[in-house]
Design a protein around this motif. Structure first.
Motif, PDB file in Angstrom:
ATOM      1  N   HIS A  75       0.850  -1.187   0.000  1.00 17.71           N
ATOM      2  CA  HIS A  75       0.000   0.000   0.000  1.00 17.71           C
ATOM      3  C   HIS A  75       0.886   1.238   0.000  1.00 17.71           C
ATOM      4  CE1 HIS A  75      -3.894  -1.927   0.761  1.00 17.71           C
ATOM      5  NE2 HIS A  75      -3.233  -2.770   1.528  1.00 17.71           N
ATOM      6  N   ASP A 106       0.118   4.175   1.203  1.00 14.54           N
ATOM      7  CA  ASP A 106      -0.027   4.802   2.514  1.00 14.54           C
ATOM      8  C   ASP A 106      -0.189   3.700   3.552  1.00 14.54           C
ATOM      9  OD1 ASP A 106      -0.424   6.631   4.536  1.00 14.54           O
ATOM     10  OD2 ASP A 106      -2.525   6.966   4.054  1.00 14.54           O
ATOM     11  N   SER A 107       0.605   3.730   4.594  1.00 12.03           N
ATOM     12  CA  SER A 107       0.547   2.662   5.597  1.00 12.03           C
ATOM     13  C   SER A 107      -0.784   2.622   6.338  1.00 12.03           C
ATOM     14  CB  SER A 107       1.700   2.799   6.588  1.00 12.03           C
ATOM     15  OG  SER A 107       1.581   4.010   7.301  1.00 12.03           O
ATOM     16  N   ALA A 108      -1.563   3.702   6.302  1.00  8.17           N
ATOM     17  CA  ALA A 108      -2.872   3.715   6.959  1.00  8.17           C
ATOM     18  C   ALA A 108      -3.852   2.772   6.250  1.00  8.17           C
ATOM     19  CB  ALA A 108      -3.438   5.126   6.987  1.00  8.17           C
ATOM     20  N   ASP A 109      -3.622   2.480   4.979  1.00  5.80           N
ATOM     21  CA  ASP A 109      -4.494   1.574   4.231  1.00  5.80           C
ATOM     22  C   ASP A 109      -4.168   0.107   4.484  1.00  5.80           C
ATOM     23  OD1 ASP A 109      -5.718   3.777   3.100  1.00  5.80           O
ATOM     24  OD2 ASP A 109      -4.427   3.755   1.321  1.00  5.80           O
ATOM     25  N   CYS A 110      -3.003  -0.169   5.026  1.00  3.71           N
ATOM     26  CA  CYS A 110      -2.554  -1.537   5.236  1.00  3.71           C
ATOM     27  C   CYS A 110      -2.986  -2.022   6.623  1.00  3.71           C
ATOM     28  CB  CYS A 110      -1.035  -1.614   5.096  1.00  3.71           C
ATOM     29  SG  CYS A 110      -0.407  -3.295   5.106  1.00  3.71           S
ATOM     30  N   ASP A 131      -1.108  -1.121  10.237  1.00  4.39           N
ATOM     31  CA  ASP A 131      -1.880  -0.371  11.228  1.00  4.39           C
ATOM     32  C   ASP A 131      -1.883  -1.103  12.565  1.00  4.39           C
ATOM     33  OD1 ASP A 131      -3.589   1.771  12.057  1.00  4.39           O
ATOM     34  OD2 ASP A 131      -5.273   0.365  11.939  1.00  4.39           O
ATOM     35  N   THR A 138      -0.225   0.372  16.072  1.00 10.10           N
ATOM     36  CA  THR A 138      -1.066   0.684  17.233  1.00 10.10           C
ATOM     37  C   THR A 138      -1.005  -0.389  18.305  1.00 10.10           C
ATOM     38  OG1 THR A 138      -3.008  -0.373  16.243  1.00 10.10           O
ATOM     39  CG2 THR A 138      -2.697   1.982  15.809  1.00 10.10           C
ATOM     40  N   SER A 190      -8.206  -4.622  14.794  1.00 11.89           N
ATOM     41  CA  SER A 190      -9.462  -3.926  14.540  1.00 11.89           C
ATOM     42  C   SER A 190     -10.593  -4.634  15.277  1.00 11.89           C
ATOM     43  CB  SER A 190      -9.751  -3.908  13.036  1.00 11.89           C
ATOM     44  OG  SER A 190     -10.045  -5.212  12.587  1.00 11.89           O
TER      45      SER A 190
END
Length: 60
Positions: A33, A35-39, A43, A47, A51
């Motif tokens: 990805h 952007d790492s926020a999409d992976c 993520d 964090t 999820s």
């Protein structure tokens, strides 16, 4: 369709292309990805939390 080799999810939009180390083509081109926020895995690693959906599915 390109898939992220890190998390396995489809990539919508731009992808970061990782060239294979092999000149003979024995290894396919890998994509991550952009952007790492999409992976999902990136993520979770950043964090330290899964999820809510992943936590729910892991209980069964």
């Amino acid at each position: 369709m390109k898939r992220c080799t890190y998390c396995g999810h489809p990539i919508a939009g731009e992808a970061l292309t990782i060239a294979p180390e092999s000149a003979s083509g024995a290894r396919p081109t890998a994509y991550w990805h952009k952007d790492s926020a999409d992976c999902v895995k990136a993520d979770e690693a950043a964090t330290g939390e899964a999820s809510p959906l992943r936590r729910l599915l892991s209980r069964t």
